[in-house]
Design a protein around this motif. Structure first.
Motif, PDB file in Angstrom:
ATOM      1  N   ALA A  34      92.655  -4.417-117.237  1.00 33.53           N
ATOM      2  CA  ALA A  34      94.054  -4.418-117.671  1.00 33.53           C
ATOM      3  C   ALA A  34      94.984  -4.460-116.466  1.00 33.53           C
ATOM      4  CB  ALA A  34      94.340  -3.189-118.538  1.00 33.53           C
ATOM      5  N   SER A  35      94.684  -3.673-115.465  1.00 35.79           N
ATOM      6  CA  SER A  35      95.511  -3.637-114.256  1.00 35.79           C
ATOM      7  C   SER A  35      95.470  -4.969-113.521  1.00 35.79           C
ATOM      8  CB  SER A  35      95.013  -2.510-113.340  1.00 35.79           C
ATOM      9  OG  SER A  35      95.712  -2.525-112.133  1.00 35.79           O
ATOM     10  N   THR A  36      94.296  -5.540-113.380  1.00 35.89           N
ATOM     11  CA  THR A  36      94.133  -6.819-112.694  1.00 35.89           C
ATOM     12  C   THR A  36      94.866  -7.944-113.416  1.00 35.89           C
ATOM     13  OG1 THR A  36      91.997  -6.168-111.787  1.00 35.89           O
ATOM     14  CG2 THR A  36      92.428  -8.532-111.929  1.00 35.89           C
ATOM     15  N   VAL A  44      93.045  -5.951-123.619  1.00 39.35           N
ATOM     16  CA  VAL A  44      91.736  -6.204-123.005  1.00 39.35           C
ATOM     17  C   VAL A  44      90.630  -5.941-124.017  1.00 39.35           C
ATOM     18  CG1 VAL A  44      90.093  -5.429-121.242  1.00 39.35           C
ATOM     19  CG2 VAL A  44      92.490  -5.765-120.638  1.00 39.35           C
ATOM     20  N   SER A  45      90.704  -4.829-124.721  1.00 39.15           N
ATOM     21  CA  SER A  45      89.670  -4.492-125.712  1.00 39.15           C
ATOM     22  C   SER A  45      89.566  -5.555-126.795  1.00 39.15           C
ATOM     23  CB  SER A  45      89.964  -3.129-126.344  1.00 39.15           C
ATOM     24  OG  SER A  45      89.814  -2.117-125.371  1.00 39.15           O
ATOM     25  N   SER A  46      90.703  -6.077-127.218  1.00 40.64           N
ATOM     26  CA  SER A  46      90.714  -7.120-128.247  1.00 40.64           C
ATOM     27  C   SER A  46      90.024  -8.386-127.752  1.00 40.64           C
ATOM     28  CB  SER A  46      92.161  -7.424-128.641  1.00 40.64           C
ATOM     29  OG  SER A  46      92.221  -8.505-129.522  1.00 40.64           O
ATOM     30  N   VAL A  47      90.337  -8.796-126.538  1.00 40.32           N
ATOM     31  CA  VAL A  47      89.720 -10.010-125.982  1.00 40.32           C
ATOM     32  C   VAL A  47      88.234  -9.771-125.729  1.00 40.32           C
ATOM     33  CG1 VAL A  47      89.704 -11.609-124.025  1.00 40.32           C
ATOM     34  CG2 VAL A  47      91.887 -10.860-125.015  1.00 40.32           C
ATOM     35  N   LEU A  48      87.879  -8.574-125.288  1.00 41.87           N
ATOM     36  CA  LEU A  48      86.470  -8.280-125.034  1.00 41.87           C
ATOM     37  C   LEU A  48      85.639  -8.395-126.303  1.00 41.87           C
ATOM     38  CD1 LEU A  48      86.642  -5.330-122.485  1.00 41.87           C
ATOM     39  CD2 LEU A  48      86.004  -7.722-122.037  1.00 41.87           C
TER      40      LEU A  48
END
Length: 159
Positions: A34-36, A44-48
């Protein structure tokens, strides 16, 4: 687009970021991604989840994220395209490193493997001294100095 892509540009960026932030144990954390990427951990969790369904990553809920072998190969391809584009922009066209980083990141998702292969051959010949590039003048002619001065094409502002 000149090629069909099995995954989106965004997915490629996530795989590239995961590849680059994973630690010595090949594991990354959602908050590091998320930071990057400059997005929320929820994004991020959704895309993962989508990448996991494509079998490109493995993600344990509230745990680490790892690339599958296929995910790592895709990430390596994206990184290779990026590095080739960046190097051509800097070494052949004389673009500054900062500009080349941004431009290569935009271009890496649309360039074909054939074009990348030709660019790599060009770089090899330039680096090996088999192709001599013309000396760059300190002050080059610019097609659109106004656009370059503001850092964006004025035509894009009309949208």
């Amino acid at each position: 687009m000149h090629r069909d892509k099995p995954i989106s540009d965004s997915h490629e960026m996530y795989l590239k970021a995961l590849y680059e932030v994973r630690g010595e144990h090949d594991v990354a954390r959602v908050r590091d991604l998320a930071s990057t990427l400059g997005v929320s951990p929820a994004t991020v969790s959704s895309v993962l989840k989508k990448l996991e369904n494509l079998r490109l990553v493995e993600h344990e809920r509230y745990g680490g994220v790892t690339l599958t072998d296929t995910g790592a190969r895709v990430a390596e391809c994206v990184i290779d395209r990026f590095e080739t584009l960046r190097d051509v922009l800097v070494e052949v066209f004389g673009v500054t490193s900062d500009v080349a980083e941004v431009d290569a990141c935009e271009m890496e998702h649309g360039v074909s493997p054939t074009t990348v292969r030709h660019m790599q051959a060009l770089l090899k010949n330039v680096r090996g001294g088999r192709i001599q590039l013309p000396k760059r003048r300190a002050k080059r002619d610019q097609a659109c100095p106004e656009c370059e001065a503001i850092g964006i094409c004025r035509a894009a502002q009309l949208e």
